[in-house]
Design an enzyme around this catalytic site. Sequence first.
Site, PDB file in Angstrom:
ATOM      1  N   LYS A 163      39.118  99.318   2.325  1.00  0.00           N
ATOM      2  CA  LYS A 163      40.113  99.424   1.270  1.00  0.00           C
ATOM      3  C   LYS A 163      40.920  98.130   1.238  1.00  0.00           C
ATOM      4  O   LYS A 163      41.236  97.562   2.292  1.00  0.00           O
ATOM      5  CB  LYS A 163      41.041 100.604   1.568  1.00  0.00           C
ATOM      6  CG  LYS A 163      40.339 101.951   1.503  1.00  0.00           C
ATOM      7  CD  LYS A 163      39.950 102.305   0.080  1.00  0.00           C
ATOM      8  CE  LYS A 163      39.358 103.701   0.004  1.00  0.00           C
ATOM      9  NZ  LYS A 163      39.076 104.090  -1.389  1.00  0.00           N
ATOM     10  N   GLU A 213      34.823  97.506  -5.779  1.00  0.00           N
ATOM     11  CA  GLU A 213      35.029  98.806  -6.424  1.00  0.00           C
ATOM     12  C   GLU A 213      36.418  98.915  -7.045  1.00  0.00           C
ATOM     13  O   GLU A 213      37.422  98.631  -6.391  1.00  0.00           O
ATOM     14  CB  GLU A 213      34.817  99.899  -5.359  1.00  0.00           C
ATOM     15  CG  GLU A 213      34.892 101.322  -5.893  1.00  0.00           C
ATOM     16  CD  GLU A 213      34.603 102.341  -4.779  1.00  0.00           C
ATOM     17  OE1 GLU A 213      34.089 101.948  -3.715  1.00  0.00           O
ATOM     18  OE2 GLU A 213      34.912 103.527  -4.989  1.00  0.00           O
ATOM     19  N   LYS A 262      30.856 110.553  -8.377  1.00  0.00           N
ATOM     20  CA  LYS A 262      31.440 111.667  -7.623  1.00  0.00           C
ATOM     21  C   LYS A 262      31.406 112.859  -8.568  1.00  0.00           C
ATOM     22  O   LYS A 262      32.006 112.806  -9.648  1.00  0.00           O
ATOM     23  CB  LYS A 262      32.907 111.389  -7.267  1.00  0.00           C
ATOM     24  CG  LYS A 262      33.151 110.250  -6.290  1.00  0.00           C
ATOM     25  CD  LYS A 262      34.642 109.976  -6.122  1.00  0.00           C
ATOM     26  CE  LYS A 262      34.867 108.811  -5.158  1.00  0.00           C
ATOM     27  NZ  LYS A 262      36.271 108.330  -5.181  1.00  0.00           N
TER      28      LYS A 262
HETATM   29  C1  NPQ Z   1      37.500 106.282  -3.125  1.00  0.00           C
HETATM   30  N1  NPQ Z   1      37.388 107.668  -1.044  1.00  0.00           N
HETATM   31  O1  NPQ Z   1      36.328 105.972  -3.122  1.00  0.00           O
HETATM   32  C2  NPQ Z   1      38.069 107.322  -2.188  1.00  0.00           C
HETATM   33  C3  NPQ Z   1      39.397 107.778  -2.496  1.00  0.00           C
HETATM   34  C4  NPQ Z   1      40.161 108.599  -1.551  1.00  0.00           C
HETATM   35  C5  NPQ Z   1      36.101 107.737   0.952  1.00  0.00           C
HETATM   36  O2  NPQ Z   1      37.109 105.819   0.169  1.00  0.00           O
HETATM   37  C6  NPQ Z   1      42.466 112.258   0.973  1.00  0.00           C
HETATM   38  C7  NPQ Z   1      41.658 112.881   0.048  1.00  0.00           C
HETATM   39  C8  NPQ Z   1      42.483 110.898   1.068  1.00  0.00           C
HETATM   40  C9  NPQ Z   1      40.890 112.113  -0.816  1.00  0.00           C
HETATM   41  C10 NPQ Z   1      41.701 108.738   0.272  1.00  0.00           C
HETATM   42  C11 NPQ Z   1      36.916 106.978   0.002  1.00  0.00           C
HETATM   43  C12 NPQ Z   1      41.707 110.121   0.208  1.00  0.00           C
HETATM   44  C13 NPQ Z   1      40.904 110.739  -0.748  1.00  0.00           C
HETATM   45  C14 NPQ Z   1      40.927 108.011  -0.608  1.00  0.00           C
HETATM   46  C15 NPQ Z   1      40.144 109.951  -1.599  1.00  0.00           C
HETATM   47  O3  NPQ Z   1      38.230 105.749  -3.922  1.00  0.00           O
HETATM   48 MG    MG Z   2      36.794 104.403  -4.840  1.00  0.00          MG
END
Ligand code: NPQ
Ligand code: MG
Length: 369
Positions: A163, A213, A262
């Site tokens: 991230k 992303e 998703k």
């Molecule tokens: C994304 N997920 O792709 C997300 C967003 C995300 C795995 O990176 C709690 C519940 C915390 C859902 C943090 C990944 C979260 C969440 C990030 C979803 O953007």
């Molecule tokens: Mg994402």
Amino acid sequence: MKVEAVEVRIVRMPLRFPFETSFGREDTKHAVLVRAQADGLVGWGEVPAMAAPLYNEETVETAWHVLRDFLVPALLGVELQHPRQVRERLRFVRRHHMAKAGLEAAVWDLYAQQQGRSLRELLGGVRDRVKVGVSLGIEATVDDLVRRVEGFLVEGYRRVKVKIRPGWDVGVVRELRRRFPDVPLQVDANSAYTLEDAAVFEAMDDLGLLLIEQPLGEDDLVDHAKLQARLRTPVCLDESIAHPHDARKAIELGSCRVVNIKAARLGGFSAAVETHDVCAERGVPVWCGGMLETGIGRLANLALASLPNFRLPGDLSASDRYFEEDLIEPPVVLEPDGTIRVPEQAGIGPRVRLDRVDRVTVRREWLRG
Ligand code: NPQ
Ligand code: MG
């Protein structure tokens, strides 16, 4: 098949490690679980919304309300030939895609069990194992992040996503690339930048990233097209793609060269498969995103990720990436080759452990026609 009764639950599960993104820090996983009954069978679905509307506009409370007062009543007692009909039945409710997806998923699980077939088969999956990667949050220091990446590489993960947000971006990614020159690496900004920050992404363009992303606005396609035109690295859209037609428009505009799919964000498996097909017809690869799902949503994601155009590793980690104890048995595990097996049993596969679900439930209600 007629759905006779539906139980909705709000669950809360502690995460093994806090997960920090550009929109906030989470130490608890929230979800609404949907348990649907028909013909003596039980199907499960998950709404992976958060407590706050930070990723998109939904929360567990909006999902609870919309499921209980609109979506479930519209489905109870209705004769269904196939779970594909659920999407049309729920179309009168605008958006609330995660809520719809959780209910639709429970019907897919029910139908698959009734047919004695796996969800993978029903969705058109072609692989019995899928390539996966791990998604890492923002850490206190770059050294902390490097140590966590090392740990996941030792566990067997073959692709790393980190991230980013303003102040935690080029410097961090450059250091990761220096320490891990050959690891497939990608970044996710969760909409933290604007086109004025294009220089940040240009600076990352020679770091050999698989993709960048959702760098810009969660509802944007136009500025993403301008950004993509300035980069060799593929832009991948997540939040901006809420409908199959968004994928078509994004591809036509040149807003991205890869799409994150998703089912929860798109409103269910029917919409996810349609999005997959829209991308496949246009030669655009997709991959399966994740929302820190419990085993219930995680198994469904695995089935989806086995479709042919899922050509990049998914955010599909093992149960123990996030949870001490998952809600399913056996849990999802990582194979020695860095893949995860797609279940072959009827429905989503492994059993849901109701005793464990009960322990993490904070609210529940049965809805009957
Ligand atoms: C994304 N997920 O792709 C997300 C967003 C995300 C795995 O990176 C709690 C519940 C915390 C859902 C943090 C990944 C979260 C969440 C990030 C979803 O953007
Ligand atoms: Mg994402």
